[in-house]
Design a protein around this motif. Structure first.
Motif, PDB file in Angstrom:
ATOM      1  N   SER A  17       0.805  -1.218   0.000  1.00  0.00           N
ATOM      2  CA  SER A  17       0.000   0.000   0.000  1.00  0.00           C
ATOM      3  C   SER A  17       0.842   1.273   0.000  1.00  0.00           C
ATOM      4  O   SER A  17       0.297   2.371   0.072  1.00  0.00           O
ATOM      5  N   GLY A  18       2.146   1.146  -0.069  1.00  0.00           N
ATOM      6  CA  GLY A  18       2.998   2.321  -0.160  1.00  0.00           C
ATOM      7  C   GLY A  18       3.163   3.070   1.137  1.00  0.00           C
ATOM      8  O   GLY A  18       3.480   4.261   1.138  1.00  0.00           O
ATOM      9  N   LEU A  19       2.972   2.388   2.268  1.00  0.00           N
ATOM     10  CA  LEU A  19       3.099   3.053   3.563  1.00  0.00           C
ATOM     11  C   LEU A  19       4.557   3.079   4.011  1.00  0.00           C
ATOM     12  O   LEU A  19       5.205   2.040   4.114  1.00  0.00           O
ATOM     13  N   PHE A  20       5.053   4.268   4.284  1.00  0.00           N
ATOM     14  CA  PHE A  20       6.426   4.419   4.741  1.00  0.00           C
ATOM     15  C   PHE A  20       6.514   4.119   6.232  1.00  0.00           C
ATOM     16  O   PHE A  20       5.567   4.347   6.982  1.00  0.00           O
ATOM     17  N   GLY A  21       7.666   3.607   6.653  1.00  0.00           N
ATOM     18  CA  GLY A  21       7.842   3.216   8.039  1.00  0.00           C
ATOM     19  C   GLY A  21       8.948   3.988   8.718  1.00  0.00           C
ATOM     20  O   GLY A  21       9.497   4.957   8.177  1.00  0.00           O
ATOM     21  N   THR A  22       9.316   3.522   9.888  1.00  0.00           N
ATOM     22  CA  THR A  22      10.255   4.263  10.718  1.00  0.00           C
ATOM     23  C   THR A  22      11.692   4.177  10.228  1.00  0.00           C
ATOM     24  O   THR A  22      12.549   4.893  10.739  1.00  0.00           O
ATOM     25  N   SER A  23      11.978   3.331   9.226  1.00  0.00           N
ATOM     26  CA  SER A  23      13.326   3.325   8.660  1.00  0.00           C
ATOM     27  C   SER A  23      13.556   4.556   7.791  1.00  0.00           C
ATOM     28  O   SER A  23      14.703   4.890   7.489  1.00  0.00           O
ATOM     29  N   THR A  24      12.477   5.210   7.386  1.00  0.00           N
ATOM     30  CA  THR A  24      12.565   6.446   6.601  1.00  0.00           C
ATOM     31  C   THR A  24      11.701   7.509   7.279  1.00  0.00           C
ATOM     32  O   THR A  24      10.645   7.897   6.771  1.00  0.00           O
ATOM     33  N   PRO A  25      12.120   8.008   8.447  1.00  0.00           N
ATOM     34  CA  PRO A  25      11.284   8.947   9.205  1.00  0.00           C
ATOM     35  C   PRO A  25      10.973  10.227   8.435  1.00  0.00           C
ATOM     36  O   PRO A  25       9.938  10.854   8.666  1.00  0.00           O
ATOM     37  N   GLN A  26      11.845  10.611   7.503  1.00  0.00           N
ATOM     38  CA  GLN A  26      11.614  11.826   6.732  1.00  0.00           C
ATOM     39  C   GLN A  26      10.456  11.684   5.754  1.00  0.00           C
ATOM     40  O   GLN A  26       9.956  12.689   5.222  1.00  0.00           O
ATOM     41  N   LEU A  27       9.995  10.454   5.546  1.00  0.00           N
ATOM     42  CA  LEU A  27       8.899  10.217   4.600  1.00  0.00           C
ATOM     43  C   LEU A  27       7.561   9.969   5.291  1.00  0.00           C
ATOM     44  O   LEU A  27       6.538   9.854   4.610  1.00  0.00           O
ATOM     45  N   LEU A  28       7.548   9.881   6.609  1.00  0.00           N
ATOM     46  CA  LEU A  28       6.315   9.561   7.324  1.00  0.00           C
ATOM     47  C   LEU A  28       5.213  10.577   7.052  1.00  0.00           C
ATOM     48  O   LEU A  28       4.029  10.236   7.054  1.00  0.00           O
ATOM     49  N   GLN A  29       5.583  11.818   6.802  1.00  0.00           N
ATOM     50  CA  GLN A  29       4.573  12.844   6.549  1.00  0.00           C
ATOM     51  C   GLN A  29       3.767  12.554   5.288  1.00  0.00           C
ATOM     52  O   GLN A  29       2.624  12.993   5.153  1.00  0.00           O
ATOM     53  N   LEU A  30       4.340  11.799   4.352  1.00  0.00           N
ATOM     54  CA  LEU A  30       3.629  11.494   3.115  1.00  0.00           C
ATOM     55  C   LEU A  30       2.559  10.429   3.319  1.00  0.00           C
ATOM     56  O   LEU A  30       1.699  10.245   2.459  1.00  0.00           O
ATOM     57  N   ASN A  31       2.589   9.722   4.441  1.00  0.00           N
ATOM     58  CA  ASN A  31       1.582   8.703   4.698  1.00  0.00           C
ATOM     59  C   ASN A  31       0.180   9.280   4.813  1.00  0.00           C
ATOM     60  O   ASN A  31      -0.798   8.577   4.621  1.00  0.00           O
ATOM     61  N   SER A  32       0.069  10.560   5.137  1.00  0.00           N
ATOM     62  CA  SER A  32      -1.258  11.162   5.273  1.00  0.00           C
ATOM     63  C   SER A  32      -1.995  11.198   3.952  1.00  0.00           C
ATOM     64  O   SER A  32      -3.204  11.396   3.909  1.00  0.00           O
ATOM     65  N   ASN A  33      -1.258  10.980   2.855  1.00  0.00           N
ATOM     66  CA  ASN A  33      -1.870  10.993   1.534  1.00  0.00           C
ATOM     67  C   ASN A  33      -2.268   9.605   1.067  1.00  0.00           C
ATOM     68  O   ASN A  33      -2.739   9.421  -0.040  1.00  0.00           O
ATOM     69  N   ILE A  34      -2.047   8.593   1.876  1.00  0.00           N
ATOM     70  CA  ILE A  34      -2.297   7.223   1.437  1.00  0.00           C
ATOM     71  C   ILE A  34      -3.428   6.628   2.261  1.00  0.00           C
ATOM     72  O   ILE A  34      -3.346   6.573   3.480  1.00  0.00           O
ATOM     73  N   SER A  35      -4.484   6.202   1.599  1.00  0.00           N
ATOM     74  CA  SER A  35      -5.616   5.627   2.332  1.00  0.00           C
ATOM     75  C   SER A  35      -5.595   4.111   2.285  1.00  0.00           C
ATOM     76  O   SER A  35      -6.600   3.457   2.472  1.00  0.00           O
ATOM     77  N   GLY A  36      -4.431   3.517   2.015  1.00  0.00           N
ATOM     78  CA  GLY A  36      -4.340   2.072   1.960  1.00  0.00           C
ATOM     79  C   GLY A  36      -4.208   1.425   3.317  1.00  0.00           C
ATOM     80  O   GLY A  36      -3.914   0.257   3.411  1.00  0.00           O
ATOM     81  N   TYR A  37      -4.391   2.184   4.366  1.00  0.00           N
ATOM     82  CA  TYR A  37      -4.338   1.628   5.706  1.00  0.00           C
ATOM     83  C   TYR A  37      -5.749   1.580   6.285  1.00  0.00           C
ATOM     84  O   TYR A  37      -6.634   2.289   5.856  1.00  0.00           O
ATOM     85  N   TYR A  38      -5.912   0.733   7.273  1.00  0.00           N
ATOM     86  CA  TYR A  38      -7.222   0.573   7.901  1.00  0.00           C
ATOM     87  C   TYR A  38      -7.251   1.378   9.189  1.00  0.00           C
ATOM     88  O   TYR A  38      -6.376   1.237  10.037  1.00  0.00           O
TER      89      TYR A  38
END
Length: 267
Positions: free
Chosen positions: A50-71
């Motif tokens: 689902s393209g969800l970024f994790g804690t190995s790339t903390p600089q990308l976590l802000q982009l997760n707000s654009n992804i609705s592939g999480y429940y």
């Protein structure tokens, strides 16, 4: 693009709610993909992410707000998608995973209009850095139709113009005219679909209680809630979806993109 046969496909949209380290899902992907390769090294192996970024790339976590592939089990509590247990950069770099993948379902504006291009380009770059071809094997926007069409045009533009190794894409989903549009993602090949905009069939109170209990256990709500409360950083993207039909423009966008891809593949 032909999707790999199911024996070579690990779970679609895998998750491990509650584990924001991403370690458990990553370990499982490594173990499962290695096992599949050990018994059949002649077929591609991949998992639909689902393209969800994790804690190995903390600089990308802000982009997760654009992804609705999480429940999101608790829409009243600020939710952090890292609690889904995914870590995209690590997941696609798994040695025995042959292809990077992306399930792309942008949330309501302004998130997708502000961040979609940056998010998708970041995923393109990560796939290229991992040396893996990328397939966008699911993507779409929910209604309203005008927003969906604008989003599809943007996504197809990114796919057509990238220099990254994008190997294919598949819109989700084209349905028969009689199939109810339960979630606002269906695309019909006719304006005369007979079952558009039908609500999800209702259950009795007792039936729904059983379903809720099963979902809570299967989706690990308790661990997810604990993780959400601990991180408590991002707000869920909620929205209402007015059902407005007008499939001709949507189909035109898809057909035009398909013509471009087919023309490019013949050169």
């Amino acid at each position: 693009m032909i999707q790999p046969s199911w024996p070579g496909t690990l779970p679609m949209s895998p998750a491990n709610p509650g584990d924001d380290s991403g370690d458990i899902l990553q370990s499982w992907l490594e173990l499962a993909s290695s096992y599949v390769k050990s018994i059949d090294s002649n077929h591609l192996v991949y998992t639909g992410l689902s393209g969800l970024f994790g804690t190995s790339t903390p600089q990308l976590l802000q982009l997760n707000s654009n992804i609705s592939g999480y429940y999101t089990p608790y829409t009243s509590i600020p939710y952090d998608p890292a609690c889904n247990g995914n870590d995209y950069a690590r997941n696609i770099a798994t040695p025995d995973i042959d292809m990077a993948s992306l399930h792309l379902y942008p949330t309501v504006a302004p998130y997708w209009t502000q961040y979609l291009q940056q998010q998708v380009q970041t995923i393109f770059n990560l796939a290229e850095a991992a040396g893996k071809p990328l397939i966008v094997d699911e993507f779409n926007l929910q209604r309203p139709i005008a927003q969906r069409n604008e989003g599809l045009q943007l996504i197809y533009g990114l796919l057509q113009n990238t220099t990254s190794p994008v190997a294919g894409s598949c819109v989700w989903m084209v349905s028969s005219p009689s199939y109810p549009d339960y979630d606002g993602f269906e695309i019909y090949l006719t304006e005369n679909a007979t079952a558009m905009s039908q609500p999800t069939p209702s259950n009795t109170v007792a039936q729904q209680a059983v379903i809720n209990g099963q979902n809570a256990q299967f989706r690990n709500f308790e661990a997810a809630l604990s993780c959400v409360l601990r991180r408590n950083q991002q707000q869920p993207a909620n929205g209402s979806w007015p059902y407005v039909d007008g499939w001709d423009t949507t189909l035109s966008i898809i057909r035009s993109a398909a013509a471009v891809f087919n023309s490019s593949s013949l050169q």
